[in-house]
Design a protein around this motif. Structure first.
Motif, PDB file in Angstrom:
ATOM      1  N   ILE A 174       0.834  -1.200   0.000  1.00  0.00           N
ATOM      2  CA  ILE A 174       0.000   0.000   0.000  1.00  0.00           C
ATOM      3  C   ILE A 174       0.871   1.254   0.000  1.00  0.00           C
ATOM      4  CG2 ILE A 174      -1.678   1.311   1.351  1.00  0.00           C
ATOM      5  CD1 ILE A 174      -2.722  -1.480   2.329  1.00  0.00           C
ATOM      6  N   ALA A 175       1.938   1.256   0.806  1.00  0.00           N
ATOM      7  CA  ALA A 175       2.831   2.417   0.859  1.00  0.00           C
ATOM      8  C   ALA A 175       3.460   2.705  -0.495  1.00  0.00           C
ATOM      9  CB  ALA A 175       3.909   2.187   1.916  1.00  0.00           C
ATOM     10  N   GLN A 176       3.800   1.664  -1.212  1.00  0.00           N
ATOM     11  CA  GLN A 176       4.365   1.862  -2.552  1.00  0.00           C
ATOM     12  C   GLN A 176       3.347   2.518  -3.476  1.00  0.00           C
ATOM     13  OE1 GLN A 176       5.884  -1.747  -4.299  1.00  0.00           O
ATOM     14  NE2 GLN A 176       6.906  -0.687  -5.963  1.00  0.00           N
ATOM     15  N   GLY A 177       2.084   2.073  -3.380  1.00  0.00           N
ATOM     16  CA  GLY A 177       1.040   2.686  -4.189  1.00  0.00           C
ATOM     17  C   GLY A 177       0.799   4.134  -3.815  1.00  0.00           C
ATOM     18  N   LEU A 178       0.761   4.418  -2.528  1.00  0.00           N
ATOM     19  CA  LEU A 178       0.540   5.792  -2.088  1.00  0.00           C
ATOM     20  C   LEU A 178       1.684   6.712  -2.499  1.00  0.00           C
ATOM     21  CD1 LEU A 178      -0.913   5.187   1.497  1.00  0.00           C
ATOM     22  CD2 LEU A 178      -2.164   5.812  -0.573  1.00  0.00           C
ATOM     23  N   THR A 179       2.894   6.182  -2.526  1.00  0.00           N
ATOM     24  CA  THR A 179       4.037   6.984  -2.963  1.00  0.00           C
ATOM     25  C   THR A 179       3.852   7.458  -4.403  1.00  0.00           C
ATOM     26  OG1 THR A 179       5.508   5.768  -1.465  1.00  0.00           O
ATOM     27  CG2 THR A 179       6.547   6.998  -3.244  1.00  0.00           C
ATOM     28  N   THR A 180       3.276   6.613  -5.230  1.00  0.00           N
ATOM     29  CA  THR A 180       2.991   7.002  -6.616  1.00  0.00           C
ATOM     30  C   THR A 180       2.095   8.228  -6.677  1.00  0.00           C
ATOM     31  OG1 THR A 180       3.180   4.707  -7.367  1.00  0.00           O
ATOM     32  CG2 THR A 180       1.963   6.211  -8.788  1.00  0.00           C
ATOM     33  N   ILE A 181       1.126   8.294  -5.766  1.00  0.00           N
ATOM     34  CA  ILE A 181       0.139   9.374  -5.796  1.00  0.00           C
ATOM     35  C   ILE A 181       0.664  10.654  -5.155  1.00  0.00           C
ATOM     36  CG2 ILE A 181      -2.201  10.041  -5.093  1.00  0.00           C
ATOM     37  CD1 ILE A 181      -2.138   7.829  -7.158  1.00  0.00           C
ATOM     38  N   VAL A 182       1.416  10.533  -4.054  1.00  0.00           N
ATOM     39  CA  VAL A 182       1.768  11.735  -3.284  1.00  0.00           C
ATOM     40  C   VAL A 182       3.249  12.098  -3.307  1.00  0.00           C
ATOM     41  CG1 VAL A 182      -0.158  11.301  -1.716  1.00  0.00           C
ATOM     42  CG2 VAL A 182       2.133  10.520  -1.067  1.00  0.00           C
ATOM     43  N   GLY A 183       4.108  11.199  -3.745  1.00  0.00           N
ATOM     44  CA  GLY A 183       5.547  11.415  -3.614  1.00  0.00           C
ATOM     45  C   GLY A 183       6.063  12.668  -4.290  1.00  0.00           C
ATOM     46  N   PRO A 239     -11.320   3.415   1.298  1.00  0.00           N
ATOM     47  CA  PRO A 239     -11.402   2.048   0.770  1.00  0.00           C
ATOM     48  C   PRO A 239     -10.755   1.068   1.749  1.00  0.00           C
ATOM     49  CG  PRO A 239     -10.428   3.567  -0.827  1.00  0.00           C
ATOM     50  CD  PRO A 239     -10.446   4.265   0.497  1.00  0.00           C
ATOM     51  N   SER A 240     -11.149  -0.176   1.695  1.00  0.00           N
ATOM     52  CA  SER A 240     -10.646  -1.148   2.663  1.00  0.00           C
ATOM     53  C   SER A 240      -9.147  -1.391   2.524  1.00  0.00           C
ATOM     54  CB  SER A 240     -11.399  -2.475   2.521  1.00  0.00           C
ATOM     55  OG  SER A 240     -11.226  -3.014   1.223  1.00  0.00           O
ATOM     56  N   ASP A 241      -8.564  -1.081   1.356  1.00  0.00           N
ATOM     57  CA  ASP A 241      -7.122  -1.265   1.183  1.00  0.00           C
ATOM     58  C   ASP A 241      -6.354   0.055   1.132  1.00  0.00           C
ATOM     59  OD1 ASP A 241      -7.818  -0.300  -1.301  1.00  0.00           O
ATOM     60  OD2 ASP A 241      -7.016  -1.997  -2.443  1.00  0.00           O
ATOM     61  N   SER A 242      -7.027   1.160   1.491  1.00  0.00           N
ATOM     62  CA  SER A 242      -6.392   2.483   1.630  1.00  0.00           C
ATOM     63  C   SER A 242      -5.838   3.052   0.327  1.00  0.00           C
ATOM     64  CB  SER A 242      -5.276   2.448   2.690  1.00  0.00           C
ATOM     65  OG  SER A 242      -5.780   2.047   3.945  1.00  0.00           O
ATOM     66  N   LEU A 243      -6.168   2.464  -0.805  1.00  0.00           N
ATOM     67  CA  LEU A 243      -5.687   2.952  -2.096  1.00  0.00           C
ATOM     68  C   LEU A 243      -6.856   3.508  -2.910  1.00  0.00           C
ATOM     69  CD1 LEU A 243      -3.250   0.066  -3.069  1.00  0.00           C
ATOM     70  CD2 LEU A 243      -2.602   2.390  -2.432  1.00  0.00           C
ATOM     71  N   PRO A 244      -6.668   4.649  -3.559  1.00  0.00           N
ATOM     72  CA  PRO A 244      -7.756   5.202  -4.372  1.00  0.00           C
ATOM     73  C   PRO A 244      -8.066   4.332  -5.581  1.00  0.00           C
ATOM     74  CG  PRO A 244      -5.726   6.428  -4.724  1.00  0.00           C
ATOM     75  CD  PRO A 244      -5.454   5.493  -3.593  1.00  0.00           C
ATOM     76  N   ALA A 288     -12.077   8.111  -9.959  1.00  0.00           N
ATOM     77  CA  ALA A 288     -11.034   8.967  -9.378  1.00  0.00           C
ATOM     78  C   ALA A 288     -11.481   9.340  -7.968  1.00  0.00           C
ATOM     79  CB  ALA A 288     -10.832  10.214 -10.231  1.00  0.00           C
ATOM     80  N   PHE A 289     -11.579   8.344  -7.103  1.00  0.00           N
ATOM     81  CA  PHE A 289     -12.059   8.583  -5.747  1.00  0.00           C
ATOM     82  C   PHE A 289     -11.421   7.581  -4.786  1.00  0.00           C
ATOM     83  CE2 PHE A 289     -15.059   5.420  -7.378  1.00  0.00           C
ATOM     84  CZ  PHE A 289     -15.222   4.547  -6.304  1.00  0.00           C
ATOM     85  N   GLY A 290     -11.643   7.814  -3.488  1.00  0.00           N
ATOM     86  CA  GLY A 290     -11.146   6.884  -2.475  1.00  0.00           C
ATOM     87  C   GLY A 290      -9.785   7.232  -1.930  1.00  0.00           C
ATOM     88  N   HIS A 291      -9.499   8.511  -1.746  1.00  0.00           N
ATOM     89  CA  HIS A 291      -8.156   8.946  -1.358  1.00  0.00           C
ATOM     90  C   HIS A 291      -7.900   8.985   0.144  1.00  0.00           C
ATOM     91  CE1 HIS A 291      -8.215  10.126  -5.577  1.00  0.00           C
ATOM     92  NE2 HIS A 291      -6.914  10.310  -5.510  1.00  0.00           N
ATOM     93  N   HIS A 292      -8.895   8.592   0.939  1.00  0.00           N
ATOM     94  CA  HIS A 292      -8.699   8.453   2.383  1.00  0.00           C
ATOM     95  C   HIS A 292      -8.102   9.745   2.964  1.00  0.00           C
ATOM     96  CE1 HIS A 292      -7.796   5.171   5.669  1.00  0.00           C
ATOM     97  NE2 HIS A 292      -8.768   6.001   6.004  1.00  0.00           N
ATOM     98  N   HIS A 293      -6.858   9.734   3.453  1.00  0.00           N
ATOM     99  CA  HIS A 293      -6.261  10.909   4.093  1.00  0.00           C
ATOM    100  C   HIS A 293      -5.431  11.767   3.130  1.00  0.00           C
ATOM    101  CE1 HIS A 293      -6.950   9.806   8.440  1.00  0.00           C
ATOM    102  NE2 HIS A 293      -7.209   8.659   7.851  1.00  0.00           N
ATOM    103  N   ILE A 294      -5.379  11.417   1.854  1.00  0.00           N
ATOM    104  CA  ILE A 294      -4.436  12.093   0.951  1.00  0.00           C
ATOM    105  C   ILE A 294      -5.133  12.822  -0.196  1.00  0.00           C
ATOM    106  CG2 ILE A 294      -2.544  10.515   1.495  1.00  0.00           C
ATOM    107  CD1 ILE A 294      -3.207   9.221  -1.356  1.00  0.00           C
ATOM    108  N   GLY A 295      -6.407  13.170  -0.029  1.00  0.00           N
ATOM    109  CA  GLY A 295      -7.168  13.746  -1.136  1.00  0.00           C
ATOM    110  C   GLY A 295      -6.596  15.042  -1.658  1.00  0.00           C
ATOM    111  N   PRO A 316      -2.216  -0.907  -9.141  1.00  0.00           N
ATOM    112  CA  PRO A 316      -2.662  -0.902  -7.738  1.00  0.00           C
ATOM    113  C   PRO A 316      -3.975  -0.159  -7.517  1.00  0.00           C
ATOM    114  CG  PRO A 316      -0.329  -0.391  -7.875  1.00  0.00           C
ATOM    115  CD  PRO A 316      -0.866  -0.343  -9.279  1.00  0.00           C
ATOM    116  N   PHE A 317      -4.376   0.692  -8.467  1.00  0.00           N
ATOM    117  CA  PHE A 317      -5.557   1.532  -8.284  1.00  0.00           C
ATOM    118  C   PHE A 317      -6.734   1.069  -9.145  1.00  0.00           C
ATOM    119  CE2 PHE A 317      -1.570   4.037  -8.510  1.00  0.00           C
ATOM    120  CZ  PHE A 317      -1.357   4.149  -7.145  1.00  0.00           C
TER     121      PHE A 317
END
Length: 409
Positions: free
Chosen positions: A102-111, A351-356, A369-376, A402-403
């Motif tokens: 999940i962290a790897q996926g989130l890095t793609t979105i916010v890094g 989302p249950s897996d924390s990935l948009p 294009a939804f489901g960004h949890h804490h990183i919208g 991943p998304f």
């Protein structure tokens, strides 16, 4: 082309679509731009926010968190039976391998989020709302910081390492912090938005200046003909289209059900208090670890945002949650003065897996294009650019696997 949702993700998608092509684009929302969750967040461009909540050990810690009156986690117990199926899926990710995935996926979105916001606002009036800054994490002690070592290792893997300040160096850097704060871990090259709602409104004005249209209406369904979207059905009538983007946060769930997909997504309600005309607060955004909230200096005053509450979309405000947020704020910033308090609550899409969810639903011409949890707010510009690139056939060099919105099919 119709975009459902006038938050940061929907408006960013609209701007990039108009920049990439001459397609006619209409954004539809039941609220004005920037009036929903995009308004109420902590305002941080949090490039280092790559660690999901579901870290290893969460399952064992969660009951203690719920029972601790000073921990900002609240449950509306009558909602628990409805929440339970999602909660079981959510907690199943609280292990090392899923957390790293999940962290790897989130890095793609916010890094690269600072660069993405900069590119989005370049040459526009919205640029005035963006402030480059540090982003700090305040801990009671070195031991408390070391207790978060797992999360800091995830951030290091993503390329983020903090500057550590203690004792006099901490006080010189941020003098208004309470003496109870013993360590400050600071990320450089981050930023914040001085008014998230105003920011999205300025972006919406830019979208309109590029030839985009804005419509206030409620989207109720899609019309699908021979497997392709041909219209969006709204409270104001039928709106023909050949492609659509679904960027309505947690309210996307019932619309996905109409497409035959049940998405395990829940509302995780958050709160904020704006201390108007504040003095004695921080000079830059600070996450206060003891209270799990972020304090951000904004145009109107100091905004303190945090709290996690599960209780569905219809429950009223929780005065205990607001009282706890206020208590933690005063403890962290004892010199804080202000003229007025403004309270707010909103709904994070979890989302249950924390990935948009980013991509096309089958071959329908409907893109999620939804489901960004804490990183919208942080990841909205990148998501909009990715979706616009897919539609305009100018894709970013990014693995969207991943998304995939079909991962829950």
């Amino acid at each position: 082309m119709i975009i459902a949702g006038a938050g940061i993700v929907g408006v960013s998608t609209g701007i990039w679509l108009r920049r990439f092509s001459d397609a006619e684009v209409t954004i539809i929302d039941r609220l004005d731009p920037g009036e929903g969750t995009s308004h109420g967040n902590a305002g941080v461009i949090a490039a280092c926010s790559v660690a999901p909540v579901t870290a290893p050990g969460l399952v064992g810690k969660a009951p203690r968190m719920l029972l601790d009156p000073n921990f900002p986690l609240f449950m509306r117990w009558g909602y628990l039976p409805k929440l339970l199926p999602w909660l079981m899926k959510y907690l199943s990710n609280a292990n090392d391998s899923d957390t790293r995935r999940i962290a790897q996926g989130l890095t793609t979105i916010v890094g690269d989020s600072v660069e993405q916001h900069t590119a989005l606002v370049a040459g526009t009036a919205a640029a005035d709302w963006v402030t480059k800054s540090d982003y700090s994490f305040a801990y009671a002690s070195r031991a408390a910081f070391d207790g978060d070592a797992y999360t800091w290792r995830l951030r290091k893997t993503a390329g983020f390492e903090p500057v550590i300040r203690e004792c006099e160096a901490l006080r010189d850097f941020e003098p208004n912090l309470s003496p109870s704060v013993g360590l400050l871990a600071t990320m450089t090259d981050h930023g914040f938005i001085r008014d998230p709602g105003g920011y999205v409104k300025a972006l919406a004005a830019e979208f309109a200046s590029l030839g985009g249209k804005l419509l206030r209406s409620e989207i109720r369904d899609f019309q699908i003909t021979d497997g392709k979207v041909t219209a969006v059905l709204t409270s104001e009538g039928r709106r023909p289209c050949d492609r659509a983007v679904l960027a309505t946060g947690v309210w996307s769930k019932p619309l996905m059900q109409r497409l035959g997909l049940t998405i395990p997504i829940e509302t995780e309600r958050g709160y904020h208090i704006v201390f108007k005309d504040a003095t004695g607060g921080p000079s830059h955004p600070i996450m206060v670890a003891s209270g799990k909230f972020v304090a951000t200096p904004m145009a109107a005053g100091l905004r303190c945002a945090g709290v996690v509450e599960f209780g569905g979309l219809d429950a009223g405000p929780n005065t205990s949650a607001l009282a706890l947020l206020r208590k933690h704020t005063k403890a962290a910033f004892p010199n804080l003065t202000h003229t007025e308090e403004i309270e707010w609550l909103g709904h994070r899409p979890a989302p249950s897996d924390s990935l948009p969810l980013i991509g096309q639903v089958r071959d329908t011409g409907i893109y999620t294009a939804f489901g960004h949890h804490h990183i919208g707010l942080t990841g909205g510009p990148k998501t909009g650019r990715m979706v616009a690139g897919l539609i305009a056939e100018k894709p970013l060099n990014t693995d969207l696997g991943p998304f995939d919105p079909m991962r829950f099919a």
